[in-house]
Design a protein around this motif. Sequence first.
Motif, PDB file in Angstrom:
ATOM      1  N   ALA A 181       0.813  -1.221   0.000  1.00  0.00           N
ATOM      2  CA  ALA A 181       0.000   0.000   0.000  1.00  0.00           C
ATOM      3  C   ALA A 181       0.845   1.270   0.000  1.00  0.00           C
ATOM      4  O   ALA A 181       0.418   2.292  -0.536  1.00  0.00           O
ATOM      5  N   ASP A 182       2.053   1.205   0.550  1.00  0.00           N
ATOM      6  CA  ASP A 182       2.896   2.407   0.608  1.00  0.00           C
ATOM      7  C   ASP A 182       3.682   2.662  -0.680  1.00  0.00           C
ATOM      8  O   ASP A 182       4.483   3.584  -0.746  1.00  0.00           O
ATOM      9  N   GLY A 183       3.459   1.832  -1.702  1.00  0.00           N
ATOM     10  CA  GLY A 183       4.147   2.022  -2.975  1.00  0.00           C
ATOM     11  C   GLY A 183       5.409   1.198  -3.124  1.00  0.00           C
ATOM     12  O   GLY A 183       6.072   1.246  -4.156  1.00  0.00           O
ATOM     13  N   THR A 184       5.744   0.420  -2.121  1.00  0.00           N
ATOM     14  CA  THR A 184       6.893  -0.480  -2.195  1.00  0.00           C
ATOM     15  C   THR A 184       6.535  -1.693  -3.035  1.00  0.00           C
ATOM     16  O   THR A 184       5.425  -2.221  -2.940  1.00  0.00           O
ATOM     17  N   VAL A 185       7.472  -2.153  -3.837  1.00  0.00           N
ATOM     18  CA  VAL A 185       7.311  -3.413  -4.550  1.00  0.00           C
ATOM     19  C   VAL A 185       8.274  -4.414  -3.926  1.00  0.00           C
ATOM     20  O   VAL A 185       9.473  -4.132  -3.793  1.00  0.00           O
ATOM     21  N   VAL A 186       7.746  -5.565  -3.517  1.00  0.00           N
ATOM     22  CA  VAL A 186       8.550  -6.629  -2.930  1.00  0.00           C
ATOM     23  C   VAL A 186       8.660  -7.750  -3.958  1.00  0.00           C
ATOM     24  O   VAL A 186       7.645  -8.234  -4.472  1.00  0.00           O
ATOM     25  N   ILE A 187       9.886  -8.129  -4.248  1.00  0.00           N
ATOM     26  CA  ILE A 187      10.139  -9.248  -5.159  1.00  0.00           C
ATOM     27  C   ILE A 187      10.763 -10.355  -4.316  1.00  0.00           C
ATOM     28  O   ILE A 187      11.859 -10.198  -3.774  1.00  0.00           O
TER      29      ILE A 187
ATOM     30  N   THR B  72      10.454  -3.366 -13.195  1.00  0.00           N
ATOM     31  CA  THR B  72       9.696  -2.875 -12.045  1.00  0.00           C
ATOM     32  C   THR B  72      10.053  -1.423 -11.754  1.00  0.00           C
ATOM     33  O   THR B  72       9.173  -0.580 -11.572  1.00  0.00           O
ATOM     34  N   ALA B  73      11.338  -1.132 -11.738  1.00  0.00           N
ATOM     35  CA  ALA B  73      11.766   0.234 -11.424  1.00  0.00           C
ATOM     36  C   ALA B  73      11.292   1.226 -12.476  1.00  0.00           C
ATOM     37  O   ALA B  73      10.783   2.299 -12.141  1.00  0.00           O
ATOM     38  N   THR B  74      11.428   0.880 -13.753  1.00  0.00           N
ATOM     39  CA  THR B  74      11.121   1.847 -14.805  1.00  0.00           C
ATOM     40  C   THR B  74       9.646   1.910 -15.155  1.00  0.00           C
ATOM     41  O   THR B  74       9.148   2.980 -15.518  1.00  0.00           O
ATOM     42  N   SER B  75       8.929   0.799 -15.028  1.00  0.00           N
ATOM     43  CA  SER B  75       7.510   0.785 -15.402  1.00  0.00           C
ATOM     44  C   SER B  75       6.588   1.146 -14.243  1.00  0.00           C
ATOM     45  O   SER B  75       5.669   1.935 -14.389  1.00  0.00           O
ATOM     46  N   VAL B  76       6.842   0.529 -13.089  1.00  0.00           N
ATOM     47  CA  VAL B  76       5.971   0.725 -11.924  1.00  0.00           C
ATOM     48  C   VAL B  76       6.340   2.007 -11.186  1.00  0.00           C
ATOM     49  O   VAL B  76       5.482   2.661 -10.606  1.00  0.00           O
ATOM     50  N   ARG B  77       7.621   2.358 -11.191  1.00  0.00           N
ATOM     51  CA  ARG B  77       8.129   3.526 -10.470  1.00  0.00           C
ATOM     52  C   ARG B  77       7.745   3.498  -8.980  1.00  0.00           C
ATOM     53  O   ARG B  77       7.134   4.433  -8.460  1.00  0.00           O
ATOM     54  N   PRO B  78       8.112   2.412  -8.290  1.00  0.00           N
ATOM     55  CA  PRO B  78       7.779   2.318  -6.867  1.00  0.00           C
ATOM     56  C   PRO B  78       8.632   3.278  -6.042  1.00  0.00           C
ATOM     57  O   PRO B  78       9.661   3.782  -6.511  1.00  0.00           O
ATOM     58  N   VAL B  79       8.213   3.509  -4.806  1.00  0.00           N
ATOM     59  CA  VAL B  79       9.027   4.330  -3.914  1.00  0.00           C
ATOM     60  C   VAL B  79      10.225   3.531  -3.398  1.00  0.00           C
ATOM     61  O   VAL B  79      11.253   4.087  -3.071  1.00  0.00           O
ATOM     62  N   ARG B  80      10.063   2.207  -3.343  1.00  0.00           N
ATOM     63  CA  ARG B  80      11.119   1.317  -2.839  1.00  0.00           C
ATOM     64  C   ARG B  80      10.975  -0.038  -3.532  1.00  0.00           C
ATOM     65  O   ARG B  80       9.870  -0.510  -3.738  1.00  0.00           O
TER      66      ARG B  80
END
Length: 106
Positions: free
Chosen positions: A12-18, A39-47
């Motif tokens: 919910a906080d915008g973090t993506v966990v792999i 993930t970094a370039t498409s989703v643009r998560p905070v972490r």
Amino acid sequence: MPEWLMNTRRLADGTVVIEVRGEIDLGNAERLRGALADTATSVRPVRVVVDLMQVTFIDSTGIGALAVGRNTARSVGAAFEVRNPPPFVRQQLRMMGLTEAFGVQG
């Protein structure tokens, strides 16, 4: 040989966990590298958090994939962290001087 699996979830906080399971080596490092960069370039998560709790082995290509993931995440302003590396993986990261760069605790 353990099966290699990768699971991605967004918090919910915008973090993506792999979460990765099995061996990270020449046979699958490119898939991990691609997933981290996408993930970094498409989703643009905070972490971006890579959970290695279930990883049984990592070689230099796997460590290289993590480095690409870190660099790509940082290039889009996202934090990057490797979480729960087992002792062997932690030792490999320590020998390469990457524990601090990857945010490995302890």
